[in-house]
Every structure is written in structure tokens, then in C-alpha cells.
Design an enzyme around this catalytic site. Structure first.
Site, PDB file in Angstrom:
ATOM      1  N   ASP A 353     -22.872  28.090  79.113  1.00 41.32           N
ATOM      2  CA  ASP A 353     -22.552  27.841  80.523  1.00 41.32           C
ATOM      3  C   ASP A 353     -23.762  28.239  81.340  1.00 41.32           C
ATOM      4  O   ASP A 353     -24.600  29.011  80.881  1.00 41.32           O
ATOM      5  CB  ASP A 353     -21.425  28.787  80.986  1.00 41.32           C
ATOM      6  CG  ASP A 353     -20.093  28.379  80.454  1.00 41.32           C
ATOM      7  OD1 ASP A 353     -19.988  27.239  80.002  1.00 41.32           O
ATOM      8  OD2 ASP A 353     -19.174  29.201  80.499  1.00 41.32           O
ATOM      9  N   ASP A 682     -15.476  30.651  79.416  1.00 44.54           N
ATOM     10  CA  ASP A 682     -14.746  31.731  80.073  1.00 44.54           C
ATOM     11  C   ASP A 682     -13.362  31.308  80.533  1.00 44.54           C
ATOM     12  O   ASP A 682     -12.443  32.094  80.582  1.00 44.54           O
ATOM     13  CB  ASP A 682     -15.555  32.287  81.260  1.00 44.54           C
ATOM     14  CG  ASP A 682     -16.086  31.183  82.179  1.00 44.54           C
ATOM     15  OD1 ASP A 682     -15.675  30.028  81.987  1.00 44.54           O
ATOM     16  OD2 ASP A 682     -16.897  31.470  83.074  1.00 44.54           O
ATOM     17  N   ASP A 686     -11.346  26.430  78.160  1.00 43.60           N
ATOM     18  CA  ASP A 686     -12.467  26.436  77.224  1.00 43.60           C
ATOM     19  C   ASP A 686     -12.015  26.792  75.810  1.00 43.60           C
ATOM     20  O   ASP A 686     -12.768  26.629  74.858  1.00 43.60           O
ATOM     21  CB  ASP A 686     -13.531  27.460  77.664  1.00 43.60           C
ATOM     22  CG  ASP A 686     -14.291  26.997  78.894  1.00 43.60           C
ATOM     23  OD1 ASP A 686     -14.375  25.778  79.091  1.00 43.60           O
ATOM     24  OD2 ASP A 686     -14.799  27.841  79.642  1.00 43.60           O
TER      25      ASP A 686
HETATM   26  P1  ATP Z   1     -20.700  26.847  84.445  1.00 39.94           P
HETATM   27  O1  ATP Z   1     -19.790  25.997  83.638  1.00 39.94           O
HETATM   28  O2  ATP Z   1     -22.122  26.738  84.121  1.00 39.94           O
HETATM   29  O3  ATP Z   1     -20.243  28.267  84.584  1.00 39.94           O
HETATM   30  P2  ATP Z   1     -19.826  26.311  87.062  1.00 39.94           P
HETATM   31  O4  ATP Z   1     -19.461  27.717  87.286  1.00 39.94           O
HETATM   32  O5  ATP Z   1     -20.579  25.620  88.131  1.00 39.94           O
HETATM   33  O6  ATP Z   1     -20.691  26.119  85.827  1.00 39.94           O
HETATM   34  P3  ATP Z   1     -17.162  25.570  87.431  1.00 39.94           P
HETATM   35  O7  ATP Z   1     -16.804  26.946  87.781  1.00 39.94           O
HETATM   36  O8  ATP Z   1     -16.279  24.742  86.605  1.00 39.94           O
HETATM   37  O9  ATP Z   1     -18.540  25.500  86.727  1.00 39.94           O
HETATM   38  O10 ATP Z   1     -17.428  24.832  88.802  1.00 39.94           O
HETATM   39  C1  ATP Z   1     -17.618  23.461  88.880  1.00 39.94           C
HETATM   40  C2  ATP Z   1     -17.836  23.039  90.289  1.00 39.94           C
HETATM   41  O11 ATP Z   1     -16.677  23.316  91.060  1.00 39.94           O
HETATM   42  C3  ATP Z   1     -18.955  23.775  91.009  1.00 39.94           C
HETATM   43  O12 ATP Z   1     -20.179  23.164  90.842  1.00 39.94           O
HETATM   44  C4  ATP Z   1     -18.509  23.700  92.462  1.00 39.94           C
HETATM   45  O13 ATP Z   1     -18.901  22.454  93.005  1.00 39.94           O
HETATM   46  C5  ATP Z   1     -17.032  23.731  92.366  1.00 39.94           C
HETATM   47  N1  ATP Z   1     -16.533  25.094  92.554  1.00 39.94           N
HETATM   48  C6  ATP Z   1     -16.853  26.201  91.866  1.00 39.94           C
HETATM   49  N2  ATP Z   1     -16.197  27.275  92.302  1.00 39.94           N
HETATM   50  C7  ATP Z   1     -15.415  26.822  93.306  1.00 39.94           C
HETATM   51  C8  ATP Z   1     -14.474  27.448  94.165  1.00 39.94           C
HETATM   52  N3  ATP Z   1     -14.189  28.742  94.069  1.00 39.94           N
HETATM   53  N4  ATP Z   1     -13.863  26.687  95.077  1.00 39.94           N
HETATM   54  C9  ATP Z   1     -14.138  25.395  95.160  1.00 39.94           C
HETATM   55  N5  ATP Z   1     -14.989  24.747  94.392  1.00 39.94           N
HETATM   56  C10 ATP Z   1     -15.634  25.449  93.479  1.00 39.94           C
END
Ligand code: ATP
Length: 953
Positions: A353, A682, A686
Site C-alpha cells: 500500500d 489493512d 483486504d
Molecule cells: P493505500 O491503499 O495506498 O493505503 P489510500 O489510503 O489512498 O491508499 P484508500 O484509503 O482506499 O486508499 O483511499 C482511496 C481514496 O479514497 C483516496 O485516494 C481518497 O480519494 C479517498 N479517501 C480516502 N480517505 C477518505 C476519507 N476519509 N473520506 C473520503 N474520501 C477518502
């Protein structure tokens, strides 16, 4: 004692009203239980743990130890040897001073010791891992005595009020008191993969099936979405999961790769020795000499059988794996499944990730884009102190009402808490949301104050699939500051004319913008034009290509609260507010870890939910990919067939905007290409990918219980560099296991050949007794082998490609080394034996036993192993090139073992027990001289390989 007593039949909870359930459980939905109630119930119902049912009983585990082919052979040897001693006793042919049944007792002692060791190892490994698992699974949040507390799952009692949220594994059975958008996956109980929605208000018929009890939650199931408050009804073995556990019979566990390799080794050794015994017996019969009787023939065979079994090996392997897990914990990697210690060394691909693993997950908003203008935001960390700037100049927020509108959305559509801890600003919750809270704070927009203006009445929670979330608030009139006058806040008045509710949505900019048909410009909302849309997308790309994580925000006035699970239809026709871009700096140590990976032939792959340009900017910065690397998105994956993914999976190092289900397809494609994949995760979704990966890695800090349950290893610090460090440890463990197997078995083969040669050469008698062989295999081989198990990594351990986890134990020259060294061992000892036999036999009249040629053979075999231990520390470096103190254990073991061996020759009672003879000093030196040849040989091999330009691995 309280009057509370539970219904006899626990299957009725779903048919009870909430109040009735609380009454029966003598609990309180607002305050939970009191400490004295908890104490009393813990005594009454016991702790909330599943008893270890299923699996093997302790007796079964013990018995299983003795089904090992090598131990069976030893048992056979012990019996035959005992029988021979018995015959000698009967016939009165026992030599004077000889203790009868000595060999039998010694062999049986070793068999029992090995069995017990195996038993202890298996049951301890289970216990140790169970303890580790406990460490890696977080606690349960409960309401006790009116306060929130995090307690260990095992301390839950019936009546406890437990709080659930997405990603949590339910720790006991319970009746829902309230819930919001609750979705629970009950596959652990019902086998149904689809998550089910749960409702507190229902009361159900008594005969409702388990899967239909929609007002209950069950232990072991997973909260996929939403939140809930639950009163615990059943704990421990009385839960539905407990009932299943009780029904389970023994479950066979797959042998680990190491166990499989050891079985292969045992079979090869036993077969080899049986063939050799056959040859010796045949030669003896054909030559019709050397064997004075059948007894001698048997003695040779028995000694050979004892010689071939590496009796000390199980102990050394146990210690090595245990030390490996400990070293990994020191590097913040917690092993949940023991074989992972060694298989980690074979990883070829690490899928990681981005957020939190490659980056620091400490977000700071740097840019805001609204009303077609880009603003810079200053300030550091989570402190709500900083300025908004336009073209380098601080601005007055009063002049830009569109920013305030956006900031209200940031504060309201947010689950994090910003607070000062020990003088430092810190957040509780998701750092992305924390950054938005800080941003709003910089404009003095605080959640507490907005909670009264816009209290939350409903929500559509965030999920990695939807990549957005929404909060629905009811508009409240509040005091305006003028006595007696109240009204809605002017910012809210700018959003909405007459509707009573407001929904705020935030999420991935592209997806959120696609759901908007209007735009807010500070003075009301207007239909959004194509030109504005494309400008917003350009601004989004610009921010993302600087490595910023960008979120889009929007709102919608509502006449009524939308029904649950209507997010897809409700989150439509939104009014666009703007973009915020936050910096999540890469972890400084990751760059070096990525470089180390590359050198080690391991390919790092970034799989992220973030935007493709953000992903690429960070990947380039970290050295995972170059500037024009191809990025495959979740949308691309959606379109591609499994075959198409497989065709390109070796070429792509960045996957962006992916959902958890895509991770599974990526792992599967990599595995079909023969890659050995470590994958991080996480979220609750997943888990399938973590299970599928060869090494599933869960995050210790941000990881959900469910992801940890599915993993082989937990990263205590969520750090990519830790994976690389653990991989290195895995390689060291595997190299050391191979090293001492080479070391131990080379000598075993040498012993067997020497014993076989004696009768063939016509030397009377067996040169080594079973007791002496056991001594060699356990002590003189065992101690240095243990020291070799802690050999530090060779300098090139991370500069070579990984080895296949499916390779045989004999692969890469190990088999041929064993045989080659065994033969060299045998040649050296046989020459000595031949010389000693005739020299000693002819040198009569010195008062010494003519049988001492056997002691010379015994001594030189032992001492030769000391030279071997020193030389085998490195496969390629010469001993003079190595620091003798870099593994002082080897030095210590060699000195200690040599002293012990000398005691056996020069201390009379030991001499009697082990059947050795006194050696005059010059004969001892002859033994040492011959032994040194072994060391010389191994060093010459290294020079030979170096000259030939080959690497010995
Ligand atoms: P990784 O998989 O590398 O940890 P990530 O943390 O960006 O990546 P997700 O947490 O699935 O992956 O988030 C995907 C997308 O969702 C983000 O790029 C963002 O645009 C949106 N996002 C993340 N957190 C929030 C939130 N708390 N509220 C709204 N949208 C969110």
C-alpha cells in the site's frame, strides 16, 4: 450476587425487545456494567475464550513425533542392540567392565528426547504464536461504569455494552442496541460471503435461522461497514462460534515447507543407509571374511543406522526458528505463522500500500482549489495555525466565502478528533480527516461549534470501494450573538434556502465531481459548466502530480433523511465545493529499502487507492518506478481479463485507484507467473488478498482485526522498510539452516562410510560404537551447529536473487556437497584408520590397548568437524578473510567441544563409559594432523570456486 440470570435457552435473544434483553442481562445501555458486576460475571461465566477444541490432543502430538522414519529406525536399532546384549548376557560373552544395554538405553534416551523436544516445540510454537496473535489483535471498546474503555476481548462478560465499527471482528455474541449502516460479514458462521445489514429495532420469531437473526451479532464475524452498540449476550464456548468449535474434530494441518524438506531428507538418508548396509552385508558374505559371525554383521549395520540419523538436527532447527522470530520482532515484524520465518526469504515481489507504509501518513493540507482559484495554505503538522495565501499574499477569508463553505464541509464530514495532547496537537482517527480538521481550524471553524449548528443525523460511511463518504446533518437555528435573535449560520444560509437537512460528501475528486451538477461559488450554487469541470480536473492533476493526495468536497440540500443503503442514489446531483490537496511525505527510510529490494532481486509494487498521478509522483520519488512508468488503474483492471492482467503483471509497478478486490486479482496473476508474493493490507476487504498472498502482511497500527487475522506477519510500525528487514532475516535463517544441514550431514555420511569400510578392508571390529556415534551427532556436531545457526548474514545476502520456496533441500549443490564432503571425510579417516590399525597393532608391549586405533578414528572424526565448522561459516569467503570474532559462538563451541572430546579420552570413568582408550600424545597429534586436512579441503574448494568464477550458495 445480583439477581440476574440468563434465559435457559440462549437461542431466544433475537425474539426479545431491546429493553427486555437489557433487563434479563441486568445491564444498562448508557452506562454498561459496573466493576463489581464485571468481576462477579467473570467468575460466573469464565473468560471469553474458545477452548482449544479440535486439533490434536497432547497424546496425539506426542505419538506423532515417533512416526518420523529416522526415529523409527533408531527405535529398531535400540531393540536389536538390546537383543544382542541380551544374547551376550545369556552366553556370558559380555566383555568385562562392559555395561549391558548401554547403547539401547542411550539410543532410546535420544529417541525420547527428540520426541519430547518435537512435542514441546509443536505445542510451544502454538502457544507462542497464540500469544503473539493476542498481541497483534487490538482490544474491544466497551462502555463500563459510564465510561468508554478498551479491554482485552477475553475480559468481555454477558451484559457488557460493546461498540463496533468497520474493520472490527466481533468478539462475542450480542443483541444490537443501536446501529448505523451496519453491515456484517458472517461467512465464518454461515459460509455466506455477502455482508448482511443488521437492524436493532427488529424482534424476530423464535425459530428464525442463524443467518436471519438480523438483530444479533456473532463472535468471529466481521464488521464491514457502519457502527453499532451491542449488549453482549453470550461469551466463550456458549457463543455460536464456540458451539462450532466444540463440534470440530481434529483438523489436519499442512506440513510446512521445512517439515516437507525434512521428510525428504529423512527418506533419502534412510534409503541411502539401507542400500549401504546391503552392500556391506553382501561384500561381507562374498568375501567370507571380516565377519566372524552374524553378530558382527549386525553390529556394523546398527552403527551405520545410528550414524546416518542426524539426532541433533531437530533441536538446532527449533532454536534457529525461535531466534529468527525474536530477531524479527526486534525489527518490528511480528510473525503469526511460524513457517513465514523461513519462507520470507523466498519473496520475489512485495506489493505494498502507499499511504502509511511507503509514506508517513502524516497529512498536511497545502493547497485548496475553489471558485477557479488555487490557494496555498501554510503551517506544519496538525496544529491549526497557518495562513491562506493567493499568489503569495495572505488573504482575508471574509473576501472569499467559498473557502469558508468548503471548510465547513471539511469539519462536518469528518470522524476525526483534533486535540492537544501534552502540549502537542494530535489527531484521533484517520490522518486524512485529521488534516482536514486542522485546515478548518486554521480558519477557526471548529467541529464542536458546528455540531450544534449542524448535528449529524445520518451518514454513508467511507469505504475503499466507493472512495467517498457522506454525512447528513440537520440544520439548527442557533443564537446569533444578538440577544433574543436566533437564526441559521450565514454560511449555511449560503448553501440552502428552505430544506431542513444538508448532506456533505467528500472523496476522490473525479468520482465526486462526476456526481455534481452544480457548483458553489460563495454566493450560491449554479449549474456547472463543462469548462469549469475540465478546469477542476486539470487542477486536480496538477496537485496530484506534485504527489499530493487530493480530495473533492460537495454538498446537497435535502428535504428528508435518505434511507439507509441508498448512497448510490442519494449521493447524486451534488453541488461542487472544491479540492483540497494534502502532502503525505514519503518515509525517509523507504528509499534505501526500495534500493535494497532491487539489489536483492525483489520487485516492489505500489498498489494504492489514491490518484494515478499522486501514486506515480511518490513511486518515482521512492525509486519504485521511473517518470514515464505505466500506471494501471482500477478501471483498467476492471476491463481486463485475468489473462490480460497476467500478461502485463511483470511490467507494471504502480496500480492506482484500485479497490481491495483488485488486489486479489493482482496477487493471483503474479502467482500464476511463478512469483512469490508478499502483500500488505489493512482494511477488512483486504483479507482475501492477504490470505491468497504467500506472505500476507497486516498493518499493526492502522490494520483492522480482520486483516491481522488473515495475515502471516504483522508490521508493528506499518513501515515498508520493516518488510525488507524481515525478508533479509528470512534469508539469513534459511541460509543458516542449509549451512548446518550441510555441516551435520557431511559428517554423518563420513561416519557411515568409515564404518562400512572397516569390515570391507578386513579390519576386525566396528570402529565406532553407537554410543560414540550418538556423542558425535549430538555433542560434537550439535554444539557447533547451534553456533552456526546464529551466523550473521553474509555481506551479499541482499545482493542475490531469491531462491524458490519450492526448491528441494538438496538444491543448489547442497546434496552434492554433502556427498562430496562425506567422501572426503571418509577418505581422510579411512587412511588414518588403516595406518592406525597396523601401527597400533604392531606397536606392542607399551602397555596400551591395541584397540585404541578405534579411539583414533573417533577422535579424528570429531576434531575434523571442528575444522569443518570454522571453514563452513562462509560459503565463499576464506576463513582468513573473516573476522573470527564475528561469531564468537562458533569459536566457543569449537573450543568447548574439543575439551569435551579430550575428557572422553583422558578421564578414566568417561573412558570406561564411552569405550575409548588412552592415546599417547603423539597419536593424538597424528589425529589432529589428519583432521586438519578437512579444514584445508573446504578452504581449497572455496579457492577453486573463486578461480572458476562460480558462486557457492
Ligand atoms: P493505500 O491503499 O495506498 O493505503 P489510500 O489510503 O489512498 O491508499 P484508500 O484509503 O482506499 O486508499 O483511499 C482511496 C481514496 O479514497 C483516496 O485516494 C481518497 O480519494 C479517498 N479517501 C480516502 N480517505 C477518505 C476519507 N476519509 N473520506 C473520503 N474520501 C477518502
Amino acid at each position: 450476587m445480583s439477581a440476574h440470570s440468563l434465559p435457559e435457552d440462549a437461542a431466544v435473544w433475537h425474539s426479545l425487545e431491546i429493553d427486555k434483553a437489557l433487563e434479563l442481562l441486568d445491564s444498562n445501555a448508557d452506562d454498561g456494567l459496573t466493576p463489581s458486576q464485571v468481576e462477579e460475571r467473570l467468575l460466573k461465566y469464565g473468560s471469553n475464550e474458545l477452548e482449544e477444541h479440535g486439533g490434536r490432543s497432547p497424546w496425539q502430538i506426542l505419538l506423532d513425533q515417533f512416526t518420523n522414519i529416522m526415529l523409527l529406525m533408531l527405535i529398531g536399532v535400540a531393540f536389536i542392540s538390546g537383543f544382542l546384549d541380551f544374547l551376550s548376557l545369556q552366553q556370558g560373552t559380555l566383555k568385562s567392565g562392559e555395561v549391558p544395554f548401554k547403547d539401547t538405553i542411550a539410543i532410546m534416551a535420544i529417541v525420547i528426547l527428540n520426541g519430547v523436544l518435537g512435542y514441546v516445540q509443536e505445542s510451544r510454537a502454538e502457544k507462542a504464536l497464540a500469544a503473539l496473535k493476542k498481541l497483534s489483535s487490538p482490544s474491544v471498546r466497551v462502555l463500563r461504569n459510564g465510561k468508554l474503555a478498551d479491554i482485552a476481548g477475553k475480559d468481555l462478560v454477558p451484559g457488557d455494552v460493546m461498540l463496533l465499527e468497520a474493520g472490527v471482528q466481533v468478539a462475542a455474541d450480542g443483541r444490537l442496541l443501536e446501529q448505523s449502516n451496519l453491515q456484517i460479514r458472517e461467512s465464518a458462521l454461515t459460509g455466506e460471503a455477502e455482508a448482511v445489514s443488521k437492524q436493532a429495532v427488529l424482534t424476530l420469531p423464535k425459530d428464525a435461522a442463524l443467518g436471519d437473526r438480523l438483530n444479533l451479532v456473532f463472535q468471529g464475524t466481521e464488521v464491514v461497514q457502519g457502527r453499532a452498540k451491542v449488549v453482549v449476550t453470550n461469551t466463550g464456548m456458549t457463543t455460536e462460534l464456540g458451539k462450532i468449535a466444540a463440534m470440530l474434530q481434529s483438523v489436519d494441518s499442512e506440513p510446512t515447507p521445512l517439515q516437507q524438506r525434512m521428510t525428504q531428507l529423512g527418506n533419502a538418508l534412510v534409503t541411502g543407509s539401507l542400500v549401504l548396509v546391503g552392500i556391506v552385508v553382501l561384500t561381507g558374505i562374498i568375501q567370507a571374511r571380516g565377519f566372524s559371525n552374524i553378530q558382527e554383521l549386525l553390529e556394523v549395520s546398527l552403527s551405520m543406522a545410528v550414524a546416518v540419523v542426524p539426532e541433533g538436527l531437530p533441536a538446532v532447527i527449533t532454536v534457529t526458528l525461535a531466534l529468527g522470530t525474536q530477531r524479527m520482532v526486534r525489527h518490528h515484524a511480528l510473525i503469526r505463522k511460524l513457517p513465514a520465518v523461513e519462507t520470507l526469504g523466498s519473496v520475489t515481489t512485495i506489493c505494498s500500500d502507499k499511504t502509511g507504509t511507503l509514506t508517513q501518513n502524516k497529512m498536511v493540507v497545502q493547497s485548496v482549489y475553489t471558485n477557479q482559484k488555487g490557494f496555498r495554505v501554510t503551517g506544519e503538522g496538525y496544529a491549526p495555525v497557518g495562513d491562506f495565501q493567493l499568489k503569495g499574499q495572505n488573504i482575508d477569508l471574509e473576501d472569499h466565502p467559498e473557502i469558508s463553505g468548503l471548510l465547513v464541509a471539511c469539519a462536518v464530514c469528518n470522524d476525526s478528533v483534533l486535540q492537544k495532547e501534552a502540549g502537542e496537537w494530535a489527531i484521533l482517527g484517520d490522518p486524512t480527516e485529521g488534516a482536514l480538521m486542522t485546515l478548518a481550524g486554521k480558519a477557526s471553524i471548529e467541529r464542536d461549534q458546528w455540531n450544534s449548528k449542524l448535528p449529524r443525523v445520518s451518514e454513508f460511511p467511507f469505504s475503499s470501494e466507493r472512495k467517498r463518504m457522506s454525512v447528513i446533518s440537520q440544520i439548527q437555528e442557533v443564537a446569533t450573538g444578538n440577544p433574543g435573535i436566533s437564526g441559521v449560520d450565514p454560511i449555511i444560509a449560503g448553501f440552502v434556502s428552505s430544506e431542513p437537512y444538508l448532506m456533505f460528501t467528500k472523496g476522490s475528486p473525479e468520482l465526486t465531481l462526476a456526481r455534481c451538477n452544480q457548483i458553489y461559488l460563495g454566493n450560491g450554487s449554479f449549474p456547472i459548466e463543462e469548462e469549469q469541470r475540465s478546469q477542476i480536473l486539470i487542477a486536480n492533476d496538477q496537485m496530484a502530480s506534485q504527489g499530493l493526495r487530493v480530495l473533492g468536497l460537495a454538498y446537497k440540500p435535502l428535504k428528508e433523511i435518505p434511507p439507509e443503503a441508498s448512497e448510490d442514489t442519494s449521493e447524486n446531483e451534488l453541488v461542487w465545493l472544491g479540492l483540497v490537496g494534502m502532502l503525505d511525505a514519503p518515509r525517509p527510510e523507504v528509499r534505501a529499502a526500495v534500493a535494497e529490494c532491487r539489489q536483492a532481486g525483489i520487485r516492489p509494487i505500489m498498489i494504492t487507492g489514491d490518484h494515478q498521478l499522486t501514486a506515480r509522483a511518490i513511486a518515482v520519488d521512492l525509486g519504485i518506478a521511473d517518470k514515464d512508468a505505466r500506471v494501471v488503474t482500477g478501471q483498467d483492471l476492471q476491463r481486463m481479463s485475468d489473462q490480460e492482467i497476467e500478461d502485463q503483471v511483470d511490467l507494471v509497478s504502480i496500480y492506482a485507484r484500485v479497490s481491495p478486490e483488485h488486489k486479489l486479482r493482482i496477487v493471483q496473476a503474479l502467482q500464476r507467473r511463478g512469483r512469490f508474493v508478499a502483500m500488505t493490507g489493512d482494511g477488512v476487504n483486504d483479507a482475501p488478498a492477504l490470505k491468497q498472498a504467500d506472505i500476507g502482511i497486516a498493518m499493526g497500527i492502522t490494520g483492522t482485526d480482520v486483516s491481522k487475522e488473515a495475515s502471516d506477519m504483522v508490521l508493528l510500525d506499518d513501515n515498508f522498510a520493516t518488510i525488507v528487514a524481515a525478508t533479509k532475516e528470512g534469508r539469513v535463517v534459511y541460509t543458516n539452516i542449509r549451512r548446518f544441514i550441510k555441516y551435520i550431514l557431511g559428517s554423518n555420511i563420513g561416519e557411515v562410510l568409515t564404518i562400512a569400510a572397516a569390515p570391507i578392508l578386513g579390519l576386525g571390529g566396528v570402529p565406532l560404537s553407537p554410543l560414540q556415534i550418538l556423542w558425535m551427532n549430538l555433542v560434537t556436531d550439535g554444539l557447533p551447529a547451534l553456533a552456526l545457526a546464529v551466523e550473521p548474514p553474509e555481506p551479499d545476502v541482499m545482493q542475490r536473487p531469491p531462491f524458490s520456496p519450492r526448491e528441494s533441500i538438496f538444491a543448489r549443490g547442497l546434496g552434492s556437497y554433502m556427498v562430496r564432503i562425506g567422501i572426503v571425510f571418509a577418505i581422510i579417516t579411512i587412511i588414518l584408520m588403516e595406518w592406525a590399525y597396523f601401527h597400533v597393532k604392531s606397536a606392542t608391549g607399551d602397555g596400551l590397548s591395541p584397540e585404541r586405533w578405534k579411539t583414533m578414528v573417533f577422535t579424528s572424526l570429531c576434531i575434523a568437524q571442528m575444522g569443518h565448522a570454522i571453514a563452513i561459516r562462509s560459503n565463499n569467503q576464506l576463513t582468513i578473510e573473516m573476522n573470527p570474532l564475528s561469531n564468537i559462538f562458533v569459536l566457543g563451541a569449537v573450543i568447548a567441544t574439543t575439551i569435551l572430546q579430550l575428557l572422553l579420552i583422558y578421564v578414566p570413568p568417561l573412558r570406561d563409559f564411552f569405550g575409548t582408550h588412552y592415546l599417547p600424545l603423539h597419536e593424538l597429534f597424528i589425529c589432529i594432523g589428519f583432521s586438519a586436512l578437512m579444514f584445508v579441503w573446504v578452504e581449497c574448494e572455496k579457492i577453486f570456486f573463486r578461480v572458476m568464477g562460480k558462486k557457492n550458495v
